[in-house]
Design a protein around this motif. Structure first.
Motif, PDB file in Angstrom:
ATOM      1  N   TYR A  33       0.824  -1.156  -0.011  1.00  0.00           N
ATOM      2  CA  TYR A  33       0.020  -0.058   0.079  1.00  0.00           C
ATOM      3  C   TYR A  33       1.030   1.104   0.096  1.00  0.00           C
ATOM      4  CZ  TYR A  33      -3.324  -3.447   1.982  1.00  0.00           C
ATOM      5  OH  TYR A  33      -3.998  -4.601   2.156  1.00  0.00           O
ATOM      6  N   PHE A  91       3.807   7.289   2.769  1.00  0.00           N
ATOM      7  CA  PHE A  91       4.221   6.145   3.549  1.00  0.00           C
ATOM      8  C   PHE A  91       3.692   4.985   2.871  1.00  0.00           C
ATOM      9  CE2 PHE A  91       4.880   8.317   7.559  1.00  0.00           C
ATOM     10  CZ  PHE A  91       4.126   9.097   7.701  1.00  0.00           C
ATOM     11  N   ASN A 101      -5.737  -8.176   8.214  1.00  0.00           N
ATOM     12  CA  ASN A 101      -5.047  -6.959   7.190  1.00  0.00           C
ATOM     13  C   ASN A 101      -4.264  -6.203   8.473  1.00  0.00           C
ATOM     14  OD1 ASN A 101      -4.651  -5.219   5.384  1.00  0.00           O
ATOM     15  ND2 ASN A 101      -6.592  -4.257   5.747  1.00  0.00           N
ATOM     16  N   ILE A 102      -3.449  -6.622   9.325  1.00  0.00           N
ATOM     17  CA  ILE A 102      -2.499  -6.020   9.986  1.00  0.00           C
ATOM     18  C   ILE A 102      -1.335  -5.209   8.969  1.00  0.00           C
ATOM     19  CG2 ILE A 102      -0.780  -5.770  11.904  1.00  0.00           C
ATOM     20  CD1 ILE A 102      -2.151  -8.223  13.000  1.00  0.00           C
ATOM     21  N   GLN A 103      -1.334  -3.947   8.848  1.00  0.00           N
ATOM     22  CA  GLN A 103      -0.545  -3.409   8.021  1.00  0.00           C
ATOM     23  C   GLN A 103       0.679  -2.801   8.866  1.00  0.00           C
ATOM     24  OE1 GLN A 103      -2.529  -0.934   5.002  1.00  0.00           O
ATOM     25  NE2 GLN A 103      -4.090  -2.269   4.928  1.00  0.00           N
ATOM     26  N   TYR A 104       1.797  -2.720   8.504  1.00  0.00           N
ATOM     27  CA  TYR A 104       2.935  -2.197   8.931  1.00  0.00           C
ATOM     28  C   TYR A 104       3.516  -1.032   8.008  1.00  0.00           C
ATOM     29  CZ  TYR A 104       2.687  -6.282  12.005  1.00  0.00           C
ATOM     30  OH  TYR A 104       2.300  -7.349  12.751  1.00  0.00           O
ATOM     31  N   PHE A 105       3.954  -0.049   8.669  1.00  0.00           N
ATOM     32  CA  PHE A 105       4.264   1.199   7.882  1.00  0.00           C
ATOM     33  C   PHE A 105       5.663   1.436   8.062  1.00  0.00           C
ATOM     34  CE2 PHE A 105       0.487   3.375   6.673  1.00  0.00           C
ATOM     35  CZ  PHE A 105      -0.573   2.537   7.280  1.00  0.00           C
ATOM     36  N   GLY A 106       6.225   2.019   7.019  1.00  0.00           N
ATOM     37  CA  GLY A 106       7.726   2.602   6.905  1.00  0.00           C
ATOM     38  C   GLY A 106       7.639   3.805   7.558  1.00  0.00           C
TER      39      GLY A 106
END
Lengths: 114, 112
Positions: A33, A91, A101-106
């Motif tokens: 994403y 991001f 749907n656990i989204q990990y961000f930069g």
């Protein structure tokens, strides 16, 4: 702990120039994403990518934007002709399944268009 | 268009007090995630709630997902200065690639 890596941390460009923002998602993740956050505003969804194609895009993601996964590790966002209003934090996020749907961000790339 | 209304936008309290942050929507989400974001950095995941009515605890933080999966709350007990920061809720849209819809954030300040 695995993390999403974004480069550069800060990109300054002139209006009308092309920029490419780089992301290396977590290695076993399949869903990718891009989001952006204009200073002082909400984080907004731009585009999602799965199985080498765009699965959904927002109204913000017009013809000036494109995404690519050129190899097995990188995920890029290209803006062809930047506008002043493209200035924002961008991001990248990744997820390994849609059930939770656990989204990990930069940490993000700050894009400044002059 | 899914919207997530987060309140309050700003909250300043004394160390040791309790507080609650709310996220509300008219839309149903498949899951709801809470993040904390430091200035100039990306959102860092605190917790994900998936089941309606679910309650998760993370030390002094308690997260709840509404029965109808339209709302959520974050409760902090005995707040400490280290809790100071920007807290974001984000709902996963229950279709397609399940993009996240973010609230506007709560900027929390805990005064010693």
């Amino acid at each position: 702990e695995p993390e999403v890596t974004q480069t550069p941390s800060h990109q300054v460009t002139q209006m009308g120039q092309e920029v490419i923002l780089h992301c290396v998602p977590i290695s076993n993740h399949l869903y990718f994403y891009w989001y952006r956050q204009i200073l002082g505003q909400k984080v907004e969804f731009l585009v999602s990518f799965y199985n080498n194609e765009i699965s959904e895009k927002s109204e913000i993601f017009d013809d000036q934007f494109s995404v690519e996964r050129p190899d097995g590790s990188n995920f890029t966002l290209k803006i062809r002709s930047t506008k002043l209003e493209d200035s924002a934090m961008y991001f990248c996020a990744s997820s390994d399944d849609l059930a939770k749907n656990i989204q990990y961000f930069g940490a993000g790339t700050r894009l400044s268009v002059l | 268009t899914q919207l997530l209304e987060q309140s309050p936008q700003f909250l300043s309290i004394q160390e040791g007090e309790n507080l609650t942050v709310y996220c509300n929507s008219s839309s149903v989400f498949s899951s709801l995630q809470w993040y904390r974001q430091e200035p100039g950095e990306g959102p860092v995941l605190l917790v994900t709630v998936v089941t309606g009515g679910e309650v998760k605890k993370l030390k002094r933080l308690t997260f709840q997902f509404g029965d109808a999966r339209k709302d959520s709350s974050l409760h902090i007990t005995a707040a400490q200065p280290g809790d100071t920061g920007l807290y974001l809720c984000a709902g996963a849209v229950a279709q397609g690639a399940q993009k996240l819809v973010f609230g506007q954030g709560t900027r929390l300040t805990i005064n010693p």
